[in-house]
Design an enzyme around this catalytic site. Structure first.
Site, PDB file in Angstrom:
ATOM      1  N   LEU A 115      -9.041  11.728   9.288  1.00 22.64           N
ATOM      2  CA  LEU A 115      -8.239  11.705   8.071  1.00 22.64           C
ATOM      3  C   LEU A 115      -8.980  12.349   6.911  1.00 22.64           C
ATOM      4  CD1 LEU A 115      -6.995   7.999   8.092  1.00 22.64           C
ATOM      5  CD2 LEU A 115      -5.564  10.007   8.354  1.00 22.64           C
ATOM      6  N   ASP A 129     -12.841  -0.731   8.907  1.00 27.67           N
ATOM      7  CA  ASP A 129     -14.134  -0.099   9.135  1.00 27.67           C
ATOM      8  C   ASP A 129     -14.657  -0.486  10.509  1.00 27.67           C
ATOM      9  OD1 ASP A 129     -16.150   1.538   8.407  1.00 27.67           O
ATOM     10  OD2 ASP A 129     -17.228   0.064   7.215  1.00 27.67           O
ATOM     11  N   LYS A 150     -10.044   6.018  -0.402  1.00 28.09           N
ATOM     12  CA  LYS A 150     -11.290   5.258  -0.294  1.00 28.09           C
ATOM     13  C   LYS A 150     -11.557   4.505  -1.583  1.00 28.09           C
ATOM     14  CE  LYS A 150     -13.022   6.656   3.724  1.00 28.09           C
ATOM     15  NZ  LYS A 150     -14.346   7.213   3.715  1.00 28.09           N
ATOM     16  N   TYR A 187      -2.800   0.593  15.131  1.00 30.61           N
ATOM     17  CA  TYR A 187      -2.167   1.249  13.983  1.00 30.61           C
ATOM     18  C   TYR A 187      -1.366   2.500  14.303  1.00 30.61           C
ATOM     19  CZ  TYR A 187      -6.707   3.708  14.029  1.00 30.61           C
ATOM     20  OH  TYR A 187      -7.830   4.396  14.390  1.00 30.61           O
ATOM     21  N   LYS A 212       0.418   6.887   5.105  1.00 31.81           N
ATOM     22  CA  LYS A 212       1.027   7.737   6.130  1.00 31.81           C
ATOM     23  C   LYS A 212       2.487   8.020   5.791  1.00 31.81           C
ATOM     24  CE  LYS A 212      -1.828   5.589   9.682  1.00 31.81           C
ATOM     25  NZ  LYS A 212      -1.900   4.671  10.823  1.00 31.81           N
ATOM     26  N   TYR A 234      -7.396 -25.499  26.572  1.00 38.97           N
ATOM     27  CA  TYR A 234      -7.464 -24.105  27.015  1.00 38.97           C
ATOM     28  C   TYR A 234      -8.498 -23.967  28.132  1.00 38.97           C
ATOM     29  CZ  TYR A 234      -8.253 -19.036  26.729  1.00 38.97           C
ATOM     30  OH  TYR A 234      -8.398 -17.698  27.021  1.00 38.97           O
ATOM     31  N   ASP A 235      -9.677 -24.550  27.905  1.00 41.90           N
ATOM     32  CA  ASP A 235     -10.744 -24.463  28.904  1.00 41.90           C
ATOM     33  C   ASP A 235     -10.297 -25.063  30.235  1.00 41.90           C
ATOM     34  OD1 ASP A 235     -12.256 -23.308  26.978  1.00 41.90           O
ATOM     35  OD2 ASP A 235     -13.449 -25.101  26.519  1.00 41.90           O
ATOM     36  N   ASP A 280      -9.178 -26.302  22.076  1.00 42.31           N
ATOM     37  CA  ASP A 280     -10.080 -25.524  22.921  1.00 42.31           C
ATOM     38  C   ASP A 280     -10.261 -26.189  24.277  1.00 42.31           C
ATOM     39  OD1 ASP A 280     -10.304 -23.864  20.826  1.00 42.31           O
ATOM     40  OD2 ASP A 280     -12.463 -24.149  20.483  1.00 42.31           O
ATOM     41  N   CYS A 294     -31.314  40.120   1.917  1.00 45.26           N
ATOM     42  CA  CYS A 294     -32.044  38.965   1.387  1.00 45.26           C
ATOM     43  C   CYS A 294     -32.526  38.104   2.561  1.00 45.26           C
ATOM     44  CB  CYS A 294     -31.131  38.142   0.483  1.00 45.26           C
ATOM     45  SG  CYS A 294     -31.883  36.587  -0.054  1.00 45.26           S
ATOM     46  N   CYS A 338     -32.001  36.304  -7.664  1.00 47.71           N
ATOM     47  CA  CYS A 338     -32.058  35.445  -6.486  1.00 47.71           C
ATOM     48  C   CYS A 338     -33.461  34.831  -6.358  1.00 47.71           C
ATOM     49  CB  CYS A 338     -31.743  36.276  -5.237  1.00 47.71           C
ATOM     50  SG  CYS A 338     -32.039  35.388  -3.699  1.00 47.71           S
ATOM     51  N   CYS A 348     -26.340  36.323  -4.313  1.00 47.27           N
ATOM     52  CA  CYS A 348     -27.405  37.304  -4.276  1.00 47.27           C
ATOM     53  C   CYS A 348     -26.781  38.628  -3.853  1.00 47.27           C
ATOM     54  CB  CYS A 348     -28.463  36.868  -3.261  1.00 47.27           C
ATOM     55  SG  CYS A 348     -29.661  38.170  -2.908  1.00 47.27           S
ATOM     56  N   GLU A 388      -8.164   0.348  15.926  1.00 46.71           N
ATOM     57  CA  GLU A 388      -9.562   0.260  15.533  1.00 46.71           C
ATOM     58  C   GLU A 388     -10.169  -0.990  16.153  1.00 46.71           C
ATOM     59  OE1 GLU A 388     -10.284   2.827  13.667  1.00 46.71           O
ATOM     60  OE2 GLU A 388     -12.145   2.402  12.565  1.00 46.71           O
ATOM     61  N   LYS A 409      -7.548   0.573   5.845  1.00 47.77           N
ATOM     62  CA  LYS A 409      -8.442   1.420   6.627  1.00 47.77           C
ATOM     63  C   LYS A 409      -9.562   0.503   7.098  1.00 47.77           C
ATOM     64  CE  LYS A 409     -10.553   5.865   6.950  1.00 47.77           C
ATOM     65  NZ  LYS A 409     -11.845   5.515   7.508  1.00 47.77           N
ATOM     66  N   ARG A 459     -13.085   7.639  20.451  1.00 51.16           N
ATOM     67  CA  ARG A 459     -12.561   8.880  19.884  1.00 51.16           C
ATOM     68  C   ARG A 459     -13.385  10.094  20.298  1.00 51.16           C
ATOM     69  NH1 ARG A 459     -13.508  11.586  14.918  1.00 51.16           N
ATOM     70  NH2 ARG A 459     -11.772  12.963  14.547  1.00 51.16           N
ATOM     71  N   GLU A 514      -1.466   0.934   4.914  1.00 50.24           N
ATOM     72  CA  GLU A 514      -2.113  -0.088   5.731  1.00 50.24           C
ATOM     73  C   GLU A 514      -3.611  -0.009   5.523  1.00 50.24           C
ATOM     74  OE1 GLU A 514      -0.337   2.319   9.266  1.00 50.24           O
ATOM     75  OE2 GLU A 514      -2.139   1.352   9.999  1.00 50.24           O
ATOM     76  N   CYS A 566     -35.357  36.580  -3.274  1.00 49.27           N
ATOM     77  CA  CYS A 566     -35.757  37.985  -3.173  1.00 49.27           C
ATOM     78  C   CYS A 566     -35.776  38.712  -4.512  1.00 49.27           C
ATOM     79  CB  CYS A 566     -34.830  38.715  -2.203  1.00 49.27           C
ATOM     80  SG  CYS A 566     -33.166  38.914  -2.853  1.00 49.27           S
TER      81      CYS A 566
HETATM   82  S1  IVH Z   1      -4.632   6.614  11.534  1.00 50.97           S
HETATM   83  C1  IVH Z   1      -3.565  10.126  11.626  1.00 50.97           C
HETATM   84  N1  IVH Z   1      -4.864   4.219  10.518  1.00 50.97           N
HETATM   85  O1  IVH Z   1     -10.101   6.088  10.198  1.00 50.97           O
HETATM   86  C2  IVH Z   1      -4.473   9.636  12.613  1.00 50.97           C
HETATM   87  N2  IVH Z   1      -6.861   5.371  11.097  1.00 50.97           N
HETATM   88  O2  IVH Z   1     -10.918   8.593   8.990  1.00 50.97           O
HETATM   89  C3  IVH Z   1      -5.684   9.000  12.045  1.00 50.97           C
HETATM   90  N3  IVH Z   1      -8.911   4.103  10.705  1.00 50.97           N
HETATM   91  O3  IVH Z   1     -10.621   7.825  13.168  1.00 50.97           O
HETATM   92  C4  IVH Z   1      -5.820   7.602  12.384  1.00 50.97           C
HETATM   93  N4  IVH Z   1      -7.950   2.298   9.926  1.00 50.97           N
HETATM   94  O4  IVH Z   1     -10.936   5.297  13.203  1.00 50.97           O
HETATM   95  C5  IVH Z   1      -5.522   5.278  10.999  1.00 50.97           C
HETATM   96  N5  IVH Z   1      -4.905   2.087   9.631  1.00 50.97           N
HETATM   97  C6  IVH Z   1      -5.564   3.140  10.114  1.00 50.97           C
HETATM   98  C7  IVH Z   1      -6.972   3.177  10.218  1.00 50.97           C
HETATM   99  C8  IVH Z   1      -7.584   4.322  10.716  1.00 50.97           C
HETATM  100  C9  IVH Z   1      -9.094   2.866  10.232  1.00 50.97           C
HETATM  101  C10 IVH Z   1      -9.994   5.030  11.102  1.00 50.97           C
HETATM  102  C11 IVH Z   1      -9.831   5.676  12.438  1.00 50.97           C
HETATM  103  C12 IVH Z   1      -9.905   7.153  12.205  1.00 50.97           C
HETATM  104  C13 IVH Z   1     -10.573   7.205  10.874  1.00 50.97           C
HETATM  105  C14 IVH Z   1     -10.196   8.466  10.141  1.00 50.97           C
END
Ligand code: IVH
Length: 661
Positions: free
Chosen positions: A82, A116, A309, A224, A285, A35-36, A32, A426, A403, A421, A172, A114, A135, A112, A406
């Site tokens: 998605l 958060d 998920k 991604y 994908k 670098y600094d 570090d 109604c 209903c 109904c 992301e 997902k 987005r 790959e 009503c």
């Molecule tokens: S692809 C096909 N790849 O998930 C285009 N999205 O629920 C969709 N996200 O808005 C995006 N990891 O913010 C993709 N490896 C990944 C991701 C990813 C997180 C998020 C992204 C998107 C949301 C959709």
């Protein structure tokens, strides 16, 4: 070159490489302190020669001034969302649909994490970062460039083999687990509100008006995707991203079929724990770009990708009662009243039970102890009943025969899961229709939610949306918990809704099958509600994306006298009945056509060409397909031109384009 200048360039390059090693590869090459020292020398040189400071200099990550707000940015290619999958079976169904649409061709998948965090679009022009946008609604986001520049793993300048002149990188922005914990510790110590999860923390950090604040938060990027993928496969795009200097998930998995993908889930469930960022699942994908294009998208979700998920947090509680709600289409929906229980950060006390079959399949009875969870992180649902704890006398639930609003008979049509109904008058229909009219994706009238609409309804003040525009302050203040100020605010919000435009209005009217997307298509195609009202079935179905079901529903709706008077009354109240879009030159030969722009044009920038085309009523698409009418090709047009030739699509140059305009 001046010796100072040369040193400056060397310093910039050295720091860039160290940043890359540290933030992208996670393999620091220097201490570090070293670098600094490099940074200090660079700052010193730049202070002596301010004219040499360039935006891509490592000293310029935190340069922007405090902003007033974030400007809106229209994405060139929409940022899709998605669809979710929650089980292996969901993935098999996804795969089956994919292969069916591809006529049984073999399909490779890429897996790959997902991450958060929040989605970002990074725009590079000639290798330099020029814009970063959130987005937003997928089509328009917020310009957060100054803040994103402070994220050290975001390259300000691309490296490696000549990247395209214009590059739109998708990824992301996240807050690492450790930084999140640290930030919350600090906030707790300072008596500040805590962030609920890393995603909120990342979003909150990126949406700071002062880039200094963002710079003080540790954020990371995982790239991604590309807005437009010129490569044959998604994996190729990931590799290209990596060579250009982006952080990419290194262990992405290419699978030759869905079973391989499913087998990888358990492996990843372990691996994700060691990742520095929070993940809530896996994204699956289709690898082939051509297959992706062939599959396309439905609304905001691509058909070629799905998010698996991980099972949500679950909790046990008692189902105390079931009541039945009537929606704006007359459908009776049973709702569970739950003993309030904490679940993934919020308290849950209601859960929809959807319909009679759902309750019967899960054998849900009043008084049962049930397991609840949140589907897709927000919507609470009953997972199953703990039957071993059921009271001996618990009776199965019976859907009411009348209903609850009503008392008219409620019936279940052959082949439908819903009970409806039978009373076309109604009160629930009118009331819920009014709730829908005011809702967020419709006319977006602030403070006019279900509770207030019910008050207005019960007081007999509103029966149709036109009544909203006749409300007066002295009527409102008579209502429960409605003071002068809220009455005034509500009237102002109602007034503001007049200008929402045709697209939202069409959705707000609640015409069966006309969702957000169809409303937009219709608004763009007709521009004015009077023209739409006169359209017949044939004219409607001639519009791409409008099928016979929507067409018939639209024709029926506009032929009903009460709906005609509703339109008249709304118009009289001053509700805008035209599309807000730019004046469409109906006489332009490009009106209603789909055009793809590729390569460098001699006299127009890409943005200018897009604007001209859109102003003429054309739709600008990002990829060539059978539906493309024209391909506007300039210098160095590549694969899109080839594809256009292969498909026999009209190829035009700038001069021809201008002539068509
Ligand atoms: S692809 C096909 N790849 O998930 C285009 N999205 O629920 C969709 N996200 O808005 C995006 N990891 O913010 C993709 N490896 C990944 C991701 C990813 C997180 C998020 C992204 C998107 C949301 C959709």
């Amino acid at each position: 070159m001046d010796a100072d200048r040369q040193t400056l360039e060397q310093l910039k390059e050295a720091i860039r490489q160290h940043d890359y090693a540290y933030y992208v590869l996670d393999r620091p090459k220097v201490l570090d302190s070293e670098y600094d020292e490099l940074m200090r020398r660079l700052r010193e040189l730049e202070a002596r020669h301010p004219e040499w400071v360039t935006p891509d200099s490592p000293t310029q990550r935190v340069g922007g001034a405090v902003a007033q707000g974030f400007a809106a940015v229209r994405h060139k290619t929409a940022l899709l969302s998605l669809a979710n999958a929650f089980s292996a079976q969901d993935l098999r169904n996804f795969d089956q649909r994919v292969r069916q649409l591809l006529d049984g061709a073999p399909v490779e998948y890429v897996l790959e994490p997902k991450v958060d965090g929040l989605a970002i679009s990074l725009l590079y022009e000639n290798g330099l970062l020029v814009q970063a946008a959130t987005r937003g609604d997928g089509e328009t986001g917020e310009n957060v460039t100054s803040n994103v520049r402070t994220v050290r793993s975001v390259p300000l300048q691309l490296v490696g083999e000549a990247p395209p002149a214009l590059l739109d990188v998708r990824g992301e922005i996240y807050m690492p687990k450790r930084s999140f914990a640290k930030l919350n510790e600090q906030r707790a110590a300072a008596g500040e509100a805590l962030f609920a999860n890393p995603r909120n923390a990342a979003a909150g950090s990126l949406r700071q008006l002062d880039p200094q604040v963002t710079a003080g938060r540790e954020l990371g990027l995982l790239a991604y995707a590309l807005g437009e993928n010129p490569f044959a496969t998604h994996a190729d795009a990931l590799e290209a991203l990596r060579t250009w200097g982006f952080p990419v998930y290194p262990h992405y998995k290419v699978c030759s079929d869905i079973e391989q993908a499913i087998a990888y889930i358990d492996e990843f469930a372990v691996a994700r724990q060691a990742l520095p960022y929070e993940t809530d699942g896996l994204v699956i994908k289709v690898n082939s770009t051509a297959q992706q294009q062939a599959l396309g998208a439905t609304g905001k979700d691509p058909r070629w990708a799905v998010a698996y998920k991980f099972p949500a947090e679950q909790a046990e509680t008692v189902l105390e009662d079931i009541f039945v709600q009537v929606g704006r289409t007359g459908v009776l929906t049973p709702v569970a009243v739950l003993q309030p229980v904490k679940l993934a950060g919020t308290t849950v006390s209601r859960a929809s039970l959807h319909n009679e079959d759902y309750i019967r399949d899960k054998d849900i009875r009043i008084g049962d102890t049930v397991l609840v969870q949140k589907a897709g992180e927000i919507i609470p649902e009953v997972v199953r009943v703990l039957t071993e704890r059921r009271a001996a006398n618990a009776a199965p639930f019976v859907m009411p025969a009348t209903c609850p609003e009503c008392d008219a008979p409620a019936v279940r049509l052959e082949g439908e899961a819903a009970t409806r109904c039978t009373n076309p008058h109604c009160p629930a229909l009118g009331r819920e229709g009014l709730v829908h009219y005011a809702s967020r994706n419709a006319m977006d009238i602030e403070n006019l939610g279900p509770a207030v609409v019910t008050l207005l309804w019960n007081a007999g003040l509103v029966r149709t949306p036109a009544d909203y525009y006749r409300l007066r302050a002295e009527q409102l203040v008579q209502l429960e918990r409605m003071g002068d100020k809220s009455a005034h605010n509500l009237l102002a919000a109602i007034e503001a809704s007049k200008a929402r435009g045709l697209e939202r209005l069409l959705f707000a009217l609640g015409i069966r099958f006309v969702g957000v997307k169809a409303a937009k298509t219709l608004a763009q195609a007709f521009g004015d509600i009077r023209r739409l009202a006169q359209a017949g079935q044939a004219e409607l179905t001639a519009i791409p994306e409008i099928g016979p079901r929507i067409a018939e529903s639209v024709v029926t709706w506009f032929s009903a006298p009460e709906n005609q008077s509703l339109i008249d009354e709304l118009a009289e109240a001053g509700v805008v009945m035209q599309a807000s879009a730019k004046p469409v030159a109906a006489q332009s030969a490009l009106a209603g056509k789909t055009i793809v722009i590729t390569g460098t044009l001699p006299g127009l920038s890409r943005t200018e060409a897009i604007e001209l085309a859109e102003n003429a009523g054309a739709k600008v698409a990002s990829s060539v397909s059978k539906k493309t009418d024209y391909v506007l090709a300039g210098e160095a047009a590549g694969s899109k031109l080839d594809k256009a030739k292969a498909l026999g699509i009209a190829i035009i140059d700038e001069a021809a384009f201008r002539a068509l305009l």
